[in-house]
Design a protein around this motif. Sequence first.
Motif, PDB file in Angstrom:
ATOM      1  N   GLY A  47      12.720  -8.003   7.425  1.00 20.08           N
ATOM      2  CA  GLY A  47      12.361  -6.385   6.841  1.00 20.08           C
ATOM      3  C   GLY A  47      11.021  -6.222   6.412  1.00 20.08           C
ATOM      4  O   GLY A  47      10.430  -5.261   6.479  1.00 20.08           O
ATOM      5  N   ALA A  48      10.366  -7.451   5.692  1.00 22.76           N
ATOM      6  CA  ALA A  48       8.854  -7.098   5.593  1.00 22.76           C
ATOM      7  C   ALA A  48       7.933  -7.104   6.704  1.00 22.76           C
ATOM      8  O   ALA A  48       7.030  -6.146   6.528  1.00 22.76           O
ATOM      9  N   THR A  49       8.678  -7.625   7.729  1.00 21.16           N
ATOM     10  CA  THR A  49       7.792  -7.325   9.073  1.00 21.16           C
ATOM     11  C   THR A  49       7.990  -5.830   9.635  1.00 21.16           C
ATOM     12  O   THR A  49       7.268  -5.270  10.236  1.00 21.16           O
ATOM     13  N   VAL A  50       9.459  -5.612   9.442  1.00 28.76           N
ATOM     14  CA  VAL A  50       9.566  -4.033   9.886  1.00 28.76           C
ATOM     15  C   VAL A  50       9.147  -2.858   9.373  1.00 28.76           C
ATOM     16  O   VAL A  50       8.601  -1.814   9.848  1.00 28.76           O
ATOM     17  N   LEU A  51       8.925  -3.204   7.954  1.00 27.50           N
ATOM     18  CA  LEU A  51       8.648  -2.110   6.997  1.00 27.50           C
ATOM     19  C   LEU A  51       7.217  -2.714   6.356  1.00 27.50           C
ATOM     20  O   LEU A  51       7.306  -3.028   5.135  1.00 27.50           O
ATOM     21  N   PRO A  52       6.053  -3.194   7.015  1.00 20.86           N
ATOM     22  CA  PRO A  52       4.966  -3.586   6.478  1.00 20.86           C
ATOM     23  C   PRO A  52       4.454  -2.886   5.364  1.00 20.86           C
ATOM     24  O   PRO A  52       3.597  -3.253   4.480  1.00 20.86           O
ATOM     25  N   GLU A  53       4.568  -1.293   5.318  1.00 24.51           N
ATOM     26  CA  GLU A  53       4.095  -0.374   4.121  1.00 24.51           C
ATOM     27  C   GLU A  53       4.812  -0.570   2.959  1.00 24.51           C
ATOM     28  O   GLU A  53       4.230  -0.108   1.974  1.00 24.51           O
ATOM     29  N   TYR A  54       5.965  -1.429   3.018  1.00 26.42           N
ATOM     30  CA  TYR A  54       6.899  -1.222   2.058  1.00 26.42           C
ATOM     31  C   TYR A  54       6.466  -2.641   1.009  1.00 26.42           C
ATOM     32  O   TYR A  54       7.053  -3.414   1.113  1.00 26.42           O
ATOM     33  N   ALA A  55       5.842  -2.335  -0.061  1.00 24.70           N
ATOM     34  CA  ALA A  55       5.518  -3.365  -0.992  1.00 24.70           C
ATOM     35  C   ALA A  55       6.469  -4.044  -1.444  1.00 24.70           C
ATOM     36  O   ALA A  55       6.470  -5.451  -1.647  1.00 24.70           O
ATOM     37  N   LEU A  56       7.530  -3.536  -1.817  1.00 21.56           N
ATOM     38  CA  LEU A  56       8.909  -4.238  -2.481  1.00 21.56           C
ATOM     39  C   LEU A  56       9.192  -5.426  -1.628  1.00 21.56           C
ATOM     40  O   LEU A  56       9.839  -6.228  -2.177  1.00 21.56           O
ATOM     41  N   LEU A  57       9.141  -5.020  -0.426  1.00 23.03           N
ATOM     42  CA  LEU A  57       9.938  -6.105   0.638  1.00 23.03           C
ATOM     43  C   LEU A  57       9.146  -7.308   0.720  1.00 23.03           C
ATOM     44  O   LEU A  57       9.497  -8.603   1.324  1.00 23.03           O
ATOM     45  N   ARG A  58       7.910  -7.371   0.329  1.00 25.48           N
ATOM     46  CA  ARG A  58       6.937  -8.712   0.392  1.00 25.48           C
ATOM     47  C   ARG A  58       6.942  -9.419  -1.213  1.00 25.48           C
ATOM     48  O   ARG A  58       6.258 -10.442  -1.309  1.00 25.48           O
ATOM     49  N   ALA A  59       7.665  -8.704  -1.886  1.00 24.54           N
ATOM     50  CA  ALA A  59       7.823  -9.500  -3.473  1.00 24.54           C
ATOM     51  C   ALA A  59       9.035 -10.356  -3.466  1.00 24.54           C
ATOM     52  O   ALA A  59       9.799 -10.150  -2.972  1.00 24.54           O
TER      53      ALA A  59
END
Length: 388
Positions: free
Chosen positions: A216-228
């Motif tokens: 999901g971090a790749t699908v939604l790179p603008e969503y900072a939560l998914l990279r946390a």
Amino acid sequence: MSAIAASLLHKAATLVPQLAEREAATSQARRVSADTIAAYRDAGLLRVMQPRRFGGFQESFGLFARIVETLAEGCAASAWVYAVLAEHQWIIASMSLRAQEDVWADTPEAVASSSLGPRETARRATGGWRLSGRFPFSSGCHNAQWAILAARTEDAAGPTRVRYMLVPMTDIEIIDDWQVLGLRGTGSCSLRVEDAFIPDHRTVLLHDLNQGTTPGATVLPEYALLRAPRGFLVPFSLPNVLLALARRALTLVPAVQRTRLSRGVTAVAASEVMQMRLGEASAMIDAATTLMHTHRSKAVEMVEAGLPIAAIDVARARRDVSLIAQLVRQGVEMLAETAGSQHVYDVDPLQALLRDVQTIATHIVVARQPAMVPYGRLLLGLPTAESL
């Protein structure tokens, strides 16, 4: 705070009176009502962390945490279930785009309960996994369309690893075993699965969740939560209910003691012992609240700023939340002791608050040893095991 965030928080506050009105019935029913879930949906609260591409707000974890704490002013169980269902939108968003479409394409308001302790082992099958077993503590399962189940897996990629697996509730039997001390209204029943097939795209490695390296971090790179790292923020989710419970107890007990007479003769409020106990209990609760709000805000700021998050930061978050839970429990139990024998009656509102606090204190996310040992190991330069 954005206008949308302020509006959502305001809507949560407006629900508090009706949650309070339903609290006793929710406890008796041992589940959150369809009316409460409908109210959450109408207010948009369950979509706080859902991706925008599926109609969600993709808002801050900090907003979500504040909503949990607000709802708990009305009903702890209803707030707990909200916390579970809304926070799991983060896990679903961490999965592949195909998994997100499975959940939200036809039913954008779908939510998932969970059982995140890996008690069973999934077997490799063509294109996915086969899973059987019993999965306890699935809060809000009666209100969910899906469940996220943790399982150990083993394949050619490496040794046994933990995966979170997304399973439709149509493949699951709910076992009515939630007869408990507190949080009775959460409906945290066990789930039974018999040889369910879970395709690969509906799974995510716990390791990737804890590293912020999920599909999901790749699908939604603008969503900072998914990279946390999941373990950095998730301790600040469910324990918010404790803060509201403590404040409710701190409002209730002094109000009763102001007019109470000991054996019908002596004014209890004149006792320095009473005054000291109330002072100590309030200090514990205030300290816990300040610690939670301060460290929760700092963690959210780090995530949203894209700052690097080290293992010691993750361990500190869980350490601090465990201490917060200890302080709240001590404070509320001191208030109960101060209140005297009245709270032994089932109709006394303090008893319900105390039972809920004691039940939350058993949750793994606030357990002392799993919280303190990893931080201690890191201070000693030793590696830590993956958790949460």
